[in-house]
Design a protein around this motif. Structure first.
Motif, PDB file in Angstrom:
ATOM      1  N   GLU A 127       0.844  -1.059  -0.027  1.00  0.00           N
ATOM      2  CA  GLU A 127      -0.006  -0.051   0.030  1.00  0.00           C
ATOM      3  C   GLU A 127       0.722   1.261   0.032  1.00  0.00           C
ATOM      4  O   GLU A 127       0.516   2.189  -0.777  1.00  0.00           O
ATOM      5  N   ILE A 128       1.806   1.386   0.847  1.00  0.00           N
ATOM      6  CA  ILE A 128       2.493   2.388   0.998  1.00  0.00           C
ATOM      7  C   ILE A 128       3.350   2.778  -0.264  1.00  0.00           C
ATOM      8  O   ILE A 128       3.457   3.799  -0.656  1.00  0.00           O
ATOM      9  N   PHE A 129       3.883   1.701  -0.725  1.00  0.00           N
ATOM     10  CA  PHE A 129       4.663   1.890  -1.888  1.00  0.00           C
ATOM     11  C   PHE A 129       3.977   2.404  -3.181  1.00  0.00           C
ATOM     12  O   PHE A 129       4.256   3.339  -3.909  1.00  0.00           O
ATOM     13  N   LEU A 130       2.826   1.690  -3.469  1.00  0.00           N
ATOM     14  CA  LEU A 130       2.086   2.062  -4.376  1.00  0.00           C
ATOM     15  C   LEU A 130       1.374   3.293  -4.427  1.00  0.00           C
ATOM     16  O   LEU A 130       1.359   4.036  -5.285  1.00  0.00           O
ATOM     17  N   ASN A 131       0.785   3.648  -2.997  1.00  0.00           N
ATOM     18  CA  ASN A 131       0.704   5.114  -2.961  1.00  0.00           C
ATOM     19  C   ASN A 131       1.451   6.144  -3.258  1.00  0.00           C
ATOM     20  O   ASN A 131       1.249   7.215  -4.114  1.00  0.00           O
ATOM     21  N   MET A 132       2.797   5.763  -3.328  1.00  0.00           N
ATOM     22  CA  MET A 132       3.957   6.690  -3.462  1.00  0.00           C
ATOM     23  C   MET A 132       4.275   7.060  -4.930  1.00  0.00           C
ATOM     24  O   MET A 132       4.467   8.174  -5.412  1.00  0.00           O
ATOM     25  N   ILE A 133       4.175   5.832  -5.394  1.00  0.00           N
ATOM     26  CA  ILE A 133       4.458   5.864  -7.238  1.00  0.00           C
ATOM     27  C   ILE A 133       3.286   5.986  -8.075  1.00  0.00           C
ATOM     28  O   ILE A 133       3.446   6.222  -9.129  1.00  0.00           O
TER      29      ILE A 133
ATOM     30  N   GLN B 149       3.721  -2.641 -15.562  1.00  0.00           N
ATOM     31  CA  GLN B 149       5.340  -3.458 -15.787  1.00  0.00           C
ATOM     32  C   GLN B 149       6.064  -2.531 -15.223  1.00  0.00           C
ATOM     33  O   GLN B 149       7.253  -2.832 -14.534  1.00  0.00           O
ATOM     34  N   MET B 150       6.080  -1.177 -14.960  1.00  0.00           N
ATOM     35  CA  MET B 150       7.033  -0.288 -14.515  1.00  0.00           C
ATOM     36  C   MET B 150       7.371  -0.275 -12.810  1.00  0.00           C
ATOM     37  O   MET B 150       8.165   0.022 -12.376  1.00  0.00           O
ATOM     38  N   THR B 151       6.189  -1.092 -12.285  1.00  0.00           N
ATOM     39  CA  THR B 151       6.383  -1.211 -10.624  1.00  0.00           C
ATOM     40  C   THR B 151       7.596  -1.758 -10.082  1.00  0.00           C
ATOM     41  O   THR B 151       8.287  -1.248  -9.264  1.00  0.00           O
ATOM     42  N   MET B 152       7.949  -2.760 -10.578  1.00  0.00           N
ATOM     43  CA  MET B 152       9.251  -3.325 -10.248  1.00  0.00           C
ATOM     44  C   MET B 152      10.460  -2.548 -10.190  1.00  0.00           C
ATOM     45  O   MET B 152      11.139  -2.378  -9.566  1.00  0.00           O
ATOM     46  N   THR B 153      10.405  -1.897 -11.648  1.00  0.00           N
ATOM     47  CA  THR B 153      11.721  -1.152 -11.661  1.00  0.00           C
ATOM     48  C   THR B 153      11.766  -0.110 -10.843  1.00  0.00           C
ATOM     49  O   THR B 153      12.783   0.509 -10.570  1.00  0.00           O
ATOM     50  N   LYS B 154      10.540   0.626 -10.575  1.00  0.00           N
ATOM     51  CA  LYS B 154      10.590   1.771  -9.696  1.00  0.00           C
ATOM     52  C   LYS B 154      10.639   1.474  -8.358  1.00  0.00           C
ATOM     53  O   LYS B 154      11.522   2.206  -7.622  1.00  0.00           O
TER      54      LYS B 154
END
Ligand code: ADP
Ligand code: MG
Length: 316
Positions: free
Chosen positions: A248-254, A260-265
């Motif tokens: 949650e915390i990470f996805l809210n931030m990015i 596909q970009m999630t892992m890279t970010k």
């Protein structure tokens, strides 16, 4: 088995005579027969496996034991049943108060189905328990769970295993003051002359619990488990509340539509020094331990032995 039952009956009449003549194979307590396993309810499921609460009742009179039974979800392929076999082989080697106890297996239909039988932990996982029982769990209790997890992990490392899936969802509760590490489905043994395990195939990985070296080079050290412990400690200090969970915390931030970009970010953020935030009610000393678990270089991270010391001092 019918023979064993007859022997049981005979034994009731003349205990001394029969006990010494039972062939050891017939009484191997780690072999469970499928027909005596009665499902009580579902306990949980993951990608490939499911865990059920069963009564093992060979006498058919409800006097048997409750056990937790892990099996593959549906007709799955050989690779997955090999994973369950490997999980069984790992668990049967582990003996520690803070590690879920292996009880045996059920291997029938000529080896085509396999089940892992383990002790049943009545309160389920920390992830299920903590958010529902927040008022009765104080900081000291959370730190008791933390030290118990560290003891189990220190033992696991001493046996040259890397867990690779340490998270609150995989820490189970015997009662309100005893937790045990479970789910050895991704656990790997590291060989004598190596200090890391290299992941072979791209598979579902608990990315938000993983250290940079796991995400970038697919290398897992004992210190990678320390990183995951830091994330687990963060989960403890947030009572596993969904709104502050690591994904949650990470996805809210990015932002949510990254695909596909999630892992890279995620990798980029970690490399730039981004870390999970200081939970509201977490003392500074405890957050400082998380930060020591999340140092970029595996060799710079704190070890389970010193974490044990710190938590013991805090709760004594
Ligand atoms: P998976 O590999 O599918 O994640 P786990 O071994 O983590 O399987 O089990 C999934 C869930 O089932 C756990 O999160 C927990 O809620 C429940 N569970 C697993 N083992 C036990 C057990 N021994 N006693 C009670 N609940 C269990
Ligand atoms: Mg699990």
């Amino acid at each position: 088995r019918a023979i064993v039952r007859d022997l049981d009956r005979l034994e009731e009449q003349n205990p001394v005579m029969v006990t010494s003549t039972l062939p050891t194979q017939e009484v191997d307590p780690t072999i469970f027969e499928r027909r005596f396993l009665k499902k009580v309810r579902d306990l949980g499921e993951g990608h490939f496996g499911k865990v059920e609460l069963c009564l093992y009742d060979p006498h058919g009179d409800q006097t048997g034991d409750l056990v937790a039974v892990k099996s593959l979800k549906s007709e799955s392929d050989g690779l997955e049943s090999n994973n369950l076999r490997r999980e069984i082989n790992t668990m049967r080697e582990l003996y520690h108060n803070n590690i879920v106890k292996y009880k045996g297996m059920c291997n029938e239909e000529g080896g085509r189905t396999i089940k892992l039988i383990m002790e049943y932990l009545p309160l389920g996982s920390l992830k299920e328990f903590l958010p529902r029982n927040k008022p009765q769990i104080d900081l000291k209790r959370l730190l008791l769970y933390a030290v118990q997890i560290c003891r189990g992990m220190d033992y696991l490392g001493s046996q040259n295993y890397i867990h690779r899936d340490l998270a609150a969802r995989n820490v189970l509760m015997e009662n309100e003051s005893l937790v045990k590490i479970g789910d050895f489905g991704l656990t790997k043994s590291i060989k004598e002359n190596e200090d890391y395990y290299r992941m072979r195939e791209e598979q579902d990985s608990p990315v938000y619990w993983y250290a940079p070296e796991c995400l970038i080079h697919r290398k897992f050290y004992k210190a990678s488990d320390v990183w995951s412990f830091g994330v687990t400690l963060y989960e403890l200090m947030t009572y596993c509340e969904r709104k502050s969970s690591p994904p949650e915390i990470f996805l809210n931030m990015i932002g949510r539509s990254q695909g596909q970009m999630t892992m890279t970010k995620l990798v980029k953020a970690l490399e730039d020094g981004w870390r999970l935030p200081h939970p509201t009610y977490c003392p500074d000393v405890v957050y400082a331990q998380m930060q020591k678990c999340w140092r970029k270089a595996p060799e710079d991270r704190v070890e389970f032995k010193s974490l044990i010391q710190v938590f013991e001092d805090l709760i004594s």
